[in-house]
Design a protein around this motif. Sequence first.
Motif, PDB file in Angstrom:
ATOM      1  N   HIS A 190     -26.387   8.664  -7.350  1.00 47.48           N
ATOM      2  CA  HIS A 190     -26.278   7.247  -7.716  1.00 47.48           C
ATOM      3  C   HIS A 190     -27.168   6.985  -8.931  1.00 47.48           C
ATOM      4  CE1 HIS A 190     -26.116   2.824  -6.120  1.00 47.48           C
ATOM      5  NE2 HIS A 190     -25.847   2.925  -7.421  1.00 47.48           N
ATOM      6  N   GLY A 191     -26.550   6.760 -10.094  1.00 48.92           N
ATOM      7  CA  GLY A 191     -27.284   6.477 -11.313  1.00 48.92           C
ATOM      8  C   GLY A 191     -27.447   4.988 -11.527  1.00 48.92           C
ATOM      9  N   HIS A 192     -28.566   4.596 -12.140  1.00 53.50           N
ATOM     10  CA  HIS A 192     -28.869   3.188 -12.363  1.00 53.50           C
ATOM     11  C   HIS A 192     -29.219   2.937 -13.827  1.00 53.50           C
ATOM     12  CE1 HIS A 192     -29.170   1.922  -8.054  1.00 53.50           C
ATOM     13  NE2 HIS A 192     -29.410   3.218  -7.895  1.00 53.50           N
ATOM     14  N   SER A 193     -28.625   1.889 -14.391  1.00 49.83           N
ATOM     15  CA  SER A 193     -28.903   1.365 -15.730  1.00 49.83           C
ATOM     16  C   SER A 193     -28.161   2.122 -16.829  1.00 49.83           C
ATOM     17  CB  SER A 193     -30.401   1.368 -16.040  1.00 49.83           C
ATOM     18  OG  SER A 193     -30.626   0.855 -17.341  1.00 49.83           O
ATOM     19  N   ALA A 194     -27.453   1.362 -17.656  1.00 48.98           N
ATOM     20  CA  ALA A 194     -26.725   1.943 -18.785  1.00 48.98           C
ATOM     21  C   ALA A 194     -27.658   2.480 -19.848  1.00 48.98           C
ATOM     22  CB  ALA A 194     -25.794   0.888 -19.392  1.00 48.98           C
ATOM     23  N   PHE A 195     -28.910   1.987 -19.880  1.00 51.82           N
ATOM     24  CA  PHE A 195     -29.874   2.438 -20.872  1.00 51.82           C
ATOM     25  C   PHE A 195     -30.685   3.639 -20.401  1.00 51.82           C
ATOM     26  CE2 PHE A 195     -30.215  -1.524 -23.687  1.00 51.82           C
ATOM     27  CZ  PHE A 195     -29.623  -0.843 -24.755  1.00 51.82           C
ATOM     28  N   SER A 196     -30.280   4.269 -19.302  1.00 53.33           N
ATOM     29  CA  SER A 196     -31.015   5.405 -18.755  1.00 53.33           C
ATOM     30  C   SER A 196     -30.290   6.712 -19.069  1.00 53.33           C
ATOM     31  CB  SER A 196     -31.181   5.255 -17.242  1.00 53.33           C
ATOM     32  OG  SER A 196     -31.748   6.426 -16.690  1.00 53.33           O
ATOM     33  N   PRO A 197     -30.743   7.473 -20.075  1.00 52.15           N
ATOM     34  CA  PRO A 197     -30.112   8.772 -20.359  1.00 52.15           C
ATOM     35  C   PRO A 197     -30.181   9.740 -19.180  1.00 52.15           C
ATOM     36  CG  PRO A 197     -31.509   8.094 -22.193  1.00 52.15           C
ATOM     37  CD  PRO A 197     -31.794   7.151 -21.055  1.00 52.15           C
ATOM     38  N   LEU A 198     -31.283   9.683 -18.415  1.00 52.35           N
ATOM     39  CA  LEU A 198     -31.414  10.572 -17.269  1.00 52.35           C
ATOM     40  C   LEU A 198     -30.331  10.297 -16.234  1.00 52.35           C
ATOM     41  CD1 LEU A 198     -33.051  12.807 -15.917  1.00 52.35           C
ATOM     42  CD2 LEU A 198     -34.521  11.043 -14.916  1.00 52.35           C
ATOM     43  N   ALA A 199     -29.982   9.030 -16.031  1.00 49.06           N
ATOM     44  CA  ALA A 199     -28.927   8.685 -15.078  1.00 49.06           C
ATOM     45  C   ALA A 199     -27.572   9.215 -15.548  1.00 49.06           C
ATOM     46  CB  ALA A 199     -28.865   7.169 -14.901  1.00 49.06           C
ATOM     47  N   HIS A 200     -27.272   9.074 -16.837  1.00 50.35           N
ATOM     48  CA  HIS A 200     -26.002   9.574 -17.369  1.00 50.35           C
ATOM     49  C   HIS A 200     -25.924  11.097 -17.266  1.00 50.35           C
ATOM     50  CE1 HIS A 200     -24.671   5.694 -18.774  1.00 50.35           C
ATOM     51  NE2 HIS A 200     -25.782   5.520 -19.464  1.00 50.35           N
ATOM     52  N   GLU A 201     -27.024  11.779 -17.566  1.00 50.31           N
ATOM     53  CA  GLU A 201     -27.026  13.238 -17.463  1.00 50.31           C
ATOM     54  C   GLU A 201     -26.839  13.688 -16.019  1.00 50.31           C
ATOM     55  OE1 GLU A 201     -30.441  14.918 -19.325  1.00 50.31           O
ATOM     56  OE2 GLU A 201     -30.058  13.945 -21.260  1.00 50.31           O
ATOM     57  N   ALA A 202     -27.455  12.961 -15.082  1.00 51.77           N
ATOM     58  CA  ALA A 202     -27.304  13.314 -13.665  1.00 51.77           C
ATOM     59  C   ALA A 202     -25.865  13.141 -13.203  1.00 51.77           C
ATOM     60  CB  ALA A 202     -28.242  12.455 -12.818  1.00 51.77           C
ATOM     61  N   LEU A 203     -25.210  12.059 -13.631  1.00 52.79           N
ATOM     62  CA  LEU A 203     -23.808  11.847 -13.269  1.00 52.79           C
ATOM     63  C   LEU A 203     -22.931  12.966 -13.829  1.00 52.79           C
ATOM     64  CD1 LEU A 203     -23.483   7.988 -13.870  1.00 52.79           C
ATOM     65  CD2 LEU A 203     -23.814   9.166 -11.694  1.00 52.79           C
ATOM     66  N   PHE A 204     -23.199  13.358 -15.073  1.00 56.25           N
ATOM     67  CA  PHE A 204     -22.406  14.411 -15.720  1.00 56.25           C
ATOM     68  C   PHE A 204     -22.567  15.745 -14.992  1.00 56.25           C
ATOM     69  CE2 PHE A 204     -22.096  17.845 -18.869  1.00 56.25           C
ATOM     70  CZ  PHE A 204     -20.813  17.633 -19.348  1.00 56.25           C
TER      71      PHE A 204
END
Length: 272
Positions: free
Chosen positions: A102-116
């Motif tokens: 579960h990723g949080h915040s569009a401004f979080s690169p770490l969240a986007h990388e985790a989703l990918f």
Amino acid sequence: MASSAPRRLNICMVSDFFYPNVGGIESHIYQLSYCLRQRGHSVVIVTHKYGSRIGVRYITGGIKVYYLPIPAFHDQCILPTMLVSLPFLRCIFLRNKINIVHGHSAFSPLAHEALFHAKLMGIHTVFTDHSLFGFADVSSILTNQLLCMSLATCDHVICVSHMSKENTVLRARFPDPWSVSVIPNAMDATKFHPKTVGPTAAGWSGDGNQKVLNVVTISRLVYRRGIDLLADIIPRVCEKFPQVRFVIGGDGPKRITLEEMREKYALQVSSA
């Protein structure tokens, strides 16, 4: 026939924004993780390092937090590379047998990388967008492009308001807006009790029989939280309804805008 017991899930919350940094996303992640643990699920949180805070820490509620040895690059966010975080995230996902990322915040690169990386490993993904963002400035353009790629394979998207949903659907170019859910931020009303209107409050309104209406706003005082709009409507509301009093809590670059508005319209009594 008795219904089967609910499935116990292993959930990983990922964001650049978490304690000891203070903010709405940070408290949202903690409260959501705490409630999920209360329902029997296993939850871990992943963020980058904060100062000397690196490694595994346990916070109130027995929640495990991974502070990855990746420094913040700008505004509490890491530099997006897609490669540096891969070995850390893969190890965490496998070690904790994660079912949902579960990723949080569009401004979080770490969240986007985790989703990918989670989708590459066959793990279900969920993303929550917490704020409104623009379309014209350079930061928003780059973020929106990253959001499009990140959410293209995301299993589900959550927004905290209907306006946030419209904003996210437009920015991420969702073909089906119904695939985005709206779950408003919750508030425990039992923690807040209205103060009995006494002589001081009644005297403030100029009419002993007139009840004072308090409007409380607690937020980071930044543009994307609508502080410019708030500064525009407060004088109009106070002029039309003199019994209304605004109480604003928070700090940020837009604090000076509110203070200038208060001085310009002489609202030192109507706003605090």
